[in-house]
Design an enzyme around this catalytic site. Structure first.
Site: not given
Ligand code: 8Y7
Length: 276
Positions: A221, A255
């Site tokens: 990020k 994640r």
């Molecule tokens: C997150 C996410 C994204 C996160 C959860 C990226 C879909 C942006 N970030 N879902 N999604 N938590 N639960 O940079 O931090 O991956 S998208």
């Protein structure tokens, strides 16, 4: 021992779980967009499992800062061919969507976790998950992806994120979604300045409600870009350090894009910190 209930699956929560990202968007923020190539997406999903992912998160709508919404039909067109294949592998699959119709289609296709970046803010979304036995990740976001990073503002970021998550948990409980099906997520980068993100990270444990398991997503990020000066394709070391620190602060699920490297980092952390 505690487990996350996701459909027929039970994920043990005593060691941090690794959720491998599978992006089906053409403009993926992290440069790994796989749209239009079902075979490549399936191969990437397989590789994420082989690298040690406990589960996968499939997303077909970009939520990167500045992104505009994807029409529902397009989201389904990207998602379903991949989902229909990988849900036959006998492992839990999460789908990242906030659209009730996409949730219903994903659950019908065998998804067992719904990852909702809006924290189940739509009544129809709540109904979609309540009618199933899937797990639900409730994430905090201030504003909406197209404008959320323009001027995020909080009085007390930790208190406000926690209060939002508490309200979302209560909505779920009232709809009949039990605590064993819930994950919470402070939503790093979703309507937060670098300082907000750092405060939330430092005080991660305070963001949860009734000790529900926390998911943390910081992989590649821009907050890591801000801290290191690195472009997105050079943020692996920063991502692994952040994942390990999140685990150390109590995150139960991470994640990530880079599953193998994250697993290595967690193995070292667990050996030192937990004696295994
Ligand atoms: C997150 C996410 C994204 C996160 C959860 C990226 C879909 C942006 N970030 N879902 N999604 N938590 N639960 O940079 O931090 O991956 S998208």
């Amino acid at each position: 021992m505690r487990f996350l209930h996701c459909g027929p699956y039970r994920l043990p929560l005593q060691r941090p779980l690794v959720m491998g990202i599978v992006n089906l968007t053409p403009d993926s923020f992290s440069g790994d967009g796989l749209v239009g190539d079902v075979e490549r997406a399936i191969a990437h999903a397989r590789a994420q499992y082989e690298a040690g992912a406990d589960l996968l998160d499939l997303g077909a709508e970009s939520s990167r800062p500045g992104a505009i919404p994807t029409p529902e039909a397009e989201e389904l067109r990207r998602l379903l061919p991949v989902l229909e294949e990988i849900t036959t592998w006998g492992r839990p699959i999460s789908v990242d969507t906030y659209k009730p119709a996409v949730m219903r289609a994903a659950l019908a296709a065998g998804a067992t976790i719904i990852n909702d970046i809006t924290g189940m803010s739509q009544p129809e979304a709540l109904a979609a998950v309540a009618n199933s036995d899937c797990a639900v990740c409730l994430m905090h976001m201030q504003g909406e992806p197209d404008t959320m990073q323009q001027a995020p503002i909080y009085g007390d970021v930790v208190g406000e994120v926690r209060a939002f998550l508490e309200a979302a948990v209560n909505r779920c409980r009232q709809a009949g979604v039990g605590d064993e099906r819930l994950l919470l997520d402070p939503g790093f980068g979703f309507g937060k300045s670098l300082e907000h993100n750092m405060t939330l990270f430092r005080r991660l444990a305070e963001t949860t409600v009734d000790d529900l398991p926390l998911l943390v997503g910081v992989s590649r990020k821009s907050m890591l870009g801000a801290l290191t000066g690195r472009p997105v394709d050079e943020r692996l070391p920063a991502s692994v350090v952040a994942a390990v620190l999140a685990a150390n602060k109590g995150a139960r699920m991470l994640r990530v894009h880079d599953v193998a490297a994250t697993r290595d980092g967690l193995a070292v952390w667990a050996a030192i910190e937990q004696g295994d």
